[in-house]
Design a protein around this motif. Structure first.
Motif, PDB file in Angstrom:
ATOM      1  N   LEU A 274       0.837  -1.204   0.000  1.00  0.00           N
ATOM      2  CA  LEU A 274       0.000   0.000   0.000  1.00  0.00           C
ATOM      3  C   LEU A 274       0.872   1.254   0.000  1.00  0.00           C
ATOM      4  N   LEU A 275       1.906   1.243   0.824  1.00  0.00           N
ATOM      5  CA  LEU A 275       2.787   2.422   0.888  1.00  0.00           C
ATOM      6  C   LEU A 275       3.440   2.654  -0.476  1.00  0.00           C
ATOM      7  N   LYS A 276       3.887   1.564  -1.107  1.00  0.00           N
ATOM      8  CA  LYS A 276       4.506   1.666  -2.443  1.00  0.00           C
ATOM      9  C   LYS A 276       3.537   2.309  -3.424  1.00  0.00           C
ATOM     10  N   LYS A 277       2.268   1.818  -3.394  1.00  0.00           N
ATOM     11  CA  LYS A 277       1.246   2.302  -4.323  1.00  0.00           C
ATOM     12  C   LYS A 277       1.000   3.795  -4.148  1.00  0.00           C
ATOM     13  N   LEU A 278       0.896   4.208  -2.877  1.00  0.00           N
ATOM     14  CA  LEU A 278       0.640   5.622  -2.600  1.00  0.00           C
ATOM     15  C   LEU A 278       1.775   6.481  -3.142  1.00  0.00           C
ATOM     16  N   ILE A 279       2.987   6.031  -2.893  1.00  0.00           N
ATOM     17  CA  ILE A 279       4.150   6.822  -3.320  1.00  0.00           C
ATOM     18  C   ILE A 279       4.258   6.823  -4.850  1.00  0.00           C
ATOM     19  N   ALA A 280       3.996   5.646  -5.453  1.00  0.00           N
ATOM     20  CA  ALA A 280       4.059   5.568  -6.923  1.00  0.00           C
ATOM     21  C   ALA A 280       3.028   6.496  -7.574  1.00  0.00           C
ATOM     22  N   ALA A 281       1.887   6.686  -6.885  1.00  0.00           N
ATOM     23  CA  ALA A 281       0.842   7.567  -7.441  1.00  0.00           C
ATOM     24  C   ALA A 281       1.148   9.040  -7.178  1.00  0.00           C
ATOM     25  N   GLY A 282       2.245   9.286  -6.465  1.00  0.00           N
ATOM     26  CA  GLY A 282       2.643  10.666  -6.196  1.00  0.00           C
ATOM     27  C   GLY A 282       1.985  11.267  -4.966  1.00  0.00           C
ATOM     28  N   ALA A 283       1.385  10.431  -4.116  1.00  0.00           N
ATOM     29  CA  ALA A 283       0.767  10.959  -2.895  1.00  0.00           C
ATOM     30  C   ALA A 283       1.879  11.374  -1.916  1.00  0.00           C
ATOM     31  N   PRO A 284       1.815  12.630  -1.413  1.00  0.00           N
ATOM     32  CA  PRO A 284       2.903  13.114  -0.536  1.00  0.00           C
ATOM     33  C   PRO A 284       2.757  12.582   0.897  1.00  0.00           C
TER      34      PRO A 284
END
Ligand code: ATP
Length: 309
Positions: A274-284
């Motif tokens: 989940l953390l990877k996904k958030l970061i990959a989507a550009g979520a700060p």
């Protein structure tokens, strides 16, 4: 995680008064369980039953498979217990107090000397072995009492309100000591009314009220490694896909533009993904960790729920 203590259908009665009603719980190895509840809830009674000092009316407690009430003496070689009000032999030195306990645990000769050295080191009293117990401050007396309780390196350590009456520094020392003992492989159950402190080192919280278990939950950082974790995710600023990404894998408990409390199944792997996904989507993302609900809030919430139902 492997279980160390299995409590099944525990009922305890004082003459004319049932203090524990059908308690069942499992305590896992290498955990620190905070035993909490209001005055008179049954915490001391429960700890004394766990310590095989009280025989229950019915039910069983097994320590690593050993039925403690059928084998109290043997079980005492595997557990340490410190009661809420304890006495020390004030005229004996710290070394003599530890030695007395070592011999009581049938550790003799070299084994006694080794045990004394280890226990004194564990509770930071190595430089006071020649000082009389009666000359120690309250915090040091507490440490000596814990040193006595762990002299035989028990699998299970039971502490009844060990922090009461200690100053902030001594309480901090106690927290460090308990964490160290846990890291050394000991499983600990500790009762206290000072929840903010228990939070620093507890992995589980067992709430007792009126002789019933109200809740038994994983708390704090331990939640991160568990199969189902309550997490908080915080962003520096809103992100358009924040809710969508979370909803895809987790249940949302609370949500604002920049923060969410979620319940996520799948253990550490799901958390990493989940953390990877958030970061990959550009979520700060500025915080991703165990739910910031503290032990005190969780306790009060559970007690209110229990009373309302
Ligand atoms: P506290 O937080 O005040 O230390 P506790 O949760 O440890 O309380 P216990 O001491 O286990 O509670 O007491 C549980 C209940 O059993 C209380 O209602 C208490 O009055 C009762 N009780 C305790 N000891 C006895 C006794 N010797 N005889 C009869 N009742 C008792």
């Amino acid at each position: 995680m492997a279980s160390l203590v299995e409590i099944r259908g525990l009922v305890y009665e004082y003459p004319g008064f049932r203090a524990l009603h059908d308690l069942s719980a499992t305590i896992e190895k290498g955990t620190i369980t905070a035993l909490v509840g209001p005055n008179g809830a049954g915490k001391t009674t429960f700890l004394r039953c766990l310590a095989a000092l009280e025989a229950p009316y019915s039910g069983t407690i097994k320590l690593d498979g050993l039925n403690i009430h059928s084998n109290p003496r043997l079980s005492h070689t595997q557990m340490g217990y410190l009661s809420d009000f304890f006495g020390l032999y004030d005229d004996l030195t710290v070394g003599q107090c530890l030695s007395h306990r070592a011999y009581a645990q049938e550790l003799v000769a070299n084994r006694a000397a080794e045990a004394i050295e280890w226990a004194a080191g564990a509770v930071n009293l190595s430089d006071r072995l020649r000082q009389k117990a009666g000359e120690l401050s309250r915090g040091l007396r507490q440490r000596l009492a814990i040193g006595q309780a762990i002299i035989h390196k028990p699998k299970l350590l039971l502490l009844d309100e060990p922090a009461s009456g200690l100053d902030p520094e001594a309480r901090d020392d106690l927290a460090t000591l308990l964490t160290r003992l846990r890291d050394g492989g000991m499983t600990i159950v500790v009762s206290s009314h000072i929840l903010a402190e228990l939070e620093a080192y507890s992995s589980h919280m067992l709430i007792i009220d009126k002789g019933h278990i109200v809740d038994h939950a994983i708390v704090g950082d331990a939640a991160l490694g568990s199969e189902s974790a309550a997490l908080t995710v915080q962003l520096m600023e809103p992100h358009k896909d924040f809710e969508k990404i979370l909803l895809h894998v987790a249940e949302i408990t609370r949500m604002t533009d920049t923060a969410a409390q979620i319940s996520l199944k799948g253990g550490p792997t799901a958390q990493r993904d989940l953390l990877k996904k958030l970061i990959a989507a550009g979520a700060p993302v500025i915080f991703f960790g165990p739910d910031k609900v503290n032990l005190q809030d969780a306790y009060i919430e559970r007690m209110r729920e229990g009373r309302a139902s």
